[in-house]
Design an enzyme around this catalytic site. Structure first.
Site, PDB file in Angstrom:
ATOM      1  N   HIS A  75      -2.428  11.552  32.158  1.00 48.03           N
ATOM      2  CA  HIS A  75      -3.133  12.071  30.981  1.00 48.03           C
ATOM      3  C   HIS A  75      -4.348  11.172  30.743  1.00 48.03           C
ATOM      4  CE1 HIS A  75       0.746  14.153  29.254  1.00 48.03           C
ATOM      5  NE2 HIS A  75       0.407  14.591  30.458  1.00 48.03           N
ATOM      6  N   GLU A  88       7.574  18.686  35.619  1.00 46.40           N
ATOM      7  CA  GLU A  88       6.512  19.214  36.479  1.00 46.40           C
ATOM      8  C   GLU A  88       6.960  19.282  37.942  1.00 46.40           C
ATOM      9  OE1 GLU A  88       4.230  20.562  34.961  1.00 46.40           O
ATOM     10  OE2 GLU A  88       3.686  19.422  33.163  1.00 46.40           O
ATOM     11  N   HIS A 147       0.294  12.651  38.501  1.00 48.05           N
ATOM     12  CA  HIS A 147      -0.188  13.346  37.305  1.00 48.05           C
ATOM     13  C   HIS A 147      -0.380  12.329  36.191  1.00 48.05           C
ATOM     14  CE1 HIS A 147      -0.645  16.037  33.983  1.00 48.05           C
ATOM     15  NE2 HIS A 147       0.565  15.859  33.499  1.00 48.05           N
ATOM     16  N   HIS A 202      -5.300  18.595  28.988  1.00 49.17           N
ATOM     17  CA  HIS A 202      -3.992  18.027  29.357  1.00 49.17           C
ATOM     18  C   HIS A 202      -4.129  16.767  30.227  1.00 49.17           C
ATOM     19  CE1 HIS A 202       0.432  18.837  30.614  1.00 49.17           C
ATOM     20  NE2 HIS A 202       0.080  17.616  31.007  1.00 49.17           N
ATOM     21  N   GLU A 244     -21.151   7.161  43.793  1.00 47.65           N
ATOM     22  CA  GLU A 244     -19.971   7.076  44.656  1.00 47.65           C
ATOM     23  C   GLU A 244     -19.131   8.363  44.657  1.00 47.65           C
ATOM     24  OE1 GLU A 244     -19.975   4.344  46.252  1.00 47.65           O
ATOM     25  OE2 GLU A 244     -18.046   4.315  47.272  1.00 47.65           O
TER      26      GLU A 244
HETATM   27  P1  13P Z   1       7.859  14.725  32.239  1.00 50.30           P
HETATM   28  O1  13P Z   1       8.286  13.611  31.311  1.00 50.30           O
HETATM   29  O2  13P Z   1       8.859  15.840  32.289  1.00 50.30           O
HETATM   30  O3  13P Z   1       7.473  14.212  33.604  1.00 50.30           O
HETATM   31  O4  13P Z   1       6.567  15.381  31.583  1.00 50.30           O
HETATM   32  C1  13P Z   1       5.434  14.622  31.282  1.00 50.30           C
HETATM   33  C2  13P Z   1       4.190  15.414  31.398  1.00 50.30           C
HETATM   34  O5  13P Z   1       3.141  14.825  31.517  1.00 50.30           O
HETATM   35  C3  13P Z   1       4.248  16.898  31.385  1.00 50.30           C
HETATM   36  O6  13P Z   1       3.044  17.452  31.780  1.00 50.30           O
HETATM   37 ZN    ZN Z   2       1.330  16.086  31.558  1.00 46.39          ZN
END
Ligand code: 13P
Ligand code: ZN
Length: 307
Positions: free
Chosen positions: A174, A148, A172, A243, A202
């Site tokens: 998940h 990313e 980032h 995602h 909040e």
């Molecule tokens: P990477 O391991 O390349 O950082 O990818 C993980 C991910 O969450 C892709 O969206």
């Molecule tokens: Zn991801």
């Protein structure tokens, strides 16, 4: 060329050895920003946001950070040197010219970053024209920066501009409740922002600008990087439907706290909705209450998301 200490280093007189084959620079594993980076990876894993290699993190170094790293970041190769990896035209970042970023390695497990910082992270520098990057140190077992990287680079460039240089962290994750909620809500900023704001008081204080929402796109693509950067010009957090989420901030606490707040609100909403037989919970924060809390704290809510 043999050095007095017996080590071999590439001769600067041999063009094929310049830049591409340079001795591994020491990784600044004890620098405070590296320790803080590792803590976010561990804390995010503890929250359940990083299955396998899910998620990634980057940090834009301050000039003090760079100075503290000393020699490990020195030796910028000349333009055109093979150590520079060209960026696709859509991912060029002239606004980050010369800047250093610490970013997690593609495929690394956030759970294990703290155990092997030099192997799990890349410290990269952006070229003076913003059109390439080079590895300054890290990736001690090989590999590449996160897949990313385009989103991280464009996000840093856009947040640097939007925050007058204050924002330094792009994270980032998940987050499970955000992902689950994205299977129920349309990919629409107003719909998402209102659900989050109205289930926890909040929220409107923590993200008065609301959240951006990127409809499903291929991970790691320039398409998802461009769509995210467009929304990050006016938001500090964007949802990637089915995602996860990107959260940004001026430091690790700010980015982690924003991610945590949004994920918690999504979880509360899902729990309440399930407890109500799948229907919209009847007692949510009203528009009048949203306006009252904003007025009392001097916060300006996104006018598109409050009635
Ligand atoms: P990477 O391991 O390349 O950082 O990818 C993980 C991910 O969450 C892709 O969206
Ligand atoms: Zn991801």
């Amino acid at each position: 060329m043999q050095q007095p200490d017996g080590s071999l280093v590439p001769s600067p007189d041999v063009p094929s050895l310049r830049g591409a084959v340079r001795p591994a620079a020491p990784f600044p594993r004890d620098a405070p920003f590296v320790r803080a980076f590792a803590r976010v990876c561990s804390d995010g894993f503890a929250q359940g946001w990083h299955e396998a290699n899910g998620g990634n993190l980057s940090y834009r170094l301050t000039s003090d950070d760079v100075a503290e790293c000393g020699d490990s970041l020195a030796g910028e190769p000349p333009e055109g040197d093979p150590a520079w990896h060209a960026l696709p035209p859509e991912a060029r970042v002239p606004g980050l010219a010369g800047q250093f970023l610490l970013i997690s390695r593609a495929g690394c497990h956030m759970r294990s970053v703290a155990d092997d910082l030099p192997g799990s992270c890349a410290l990269v520098q952006v070229a003076r024209d913003g059109g390439a990057w080079r590895l300054a140190c890290g990736l001690s077992h090989g590999g590449r920066p996160s897949s990313e990287l385009p989103t991280h680079l464009l996000a840093h460039a856009v947040r640097l501009r939007a925050s007058a240089g204050a924002d330094r962290v792009v994270y980032h994750a998940h987050c499970p409740s955000v992902i689950a909620l994205s299977t129920l809500l349309p990919a629409d900023e107003r719909a998402w922002t209102r659900v989050l704001w109205r289930c926890m008081t909040e929220c409107v204080i923590v993200f008065p600008e609301g959240v951006g929402v990127v409809p499903w796109k291929v991970p790691g693509s320039l398409d998802i990087a461009r769509a995210s950067a467009g929304l990050l010009a006016t938001h500090r957090a964007v949802v990637w439907t089915q995602h996860g989420m990107f959260a940004t901030g001026q430091d690790f606490d700010a980015a982690f706290g924003l991610m945590h707040t949004i994920e918690k609100a999504a979880s509360l909403y899902l729990t309440a909705r399930a407890a109500n037989g799948g229907a919209e919970p009847p007692f949510l924060v009203s528009d009048e209450q949203l306006r009252a809390v904003c007025a009392s704290l001097g916060v300006e809510p996104n006018p598109a998301c409050v009635d």
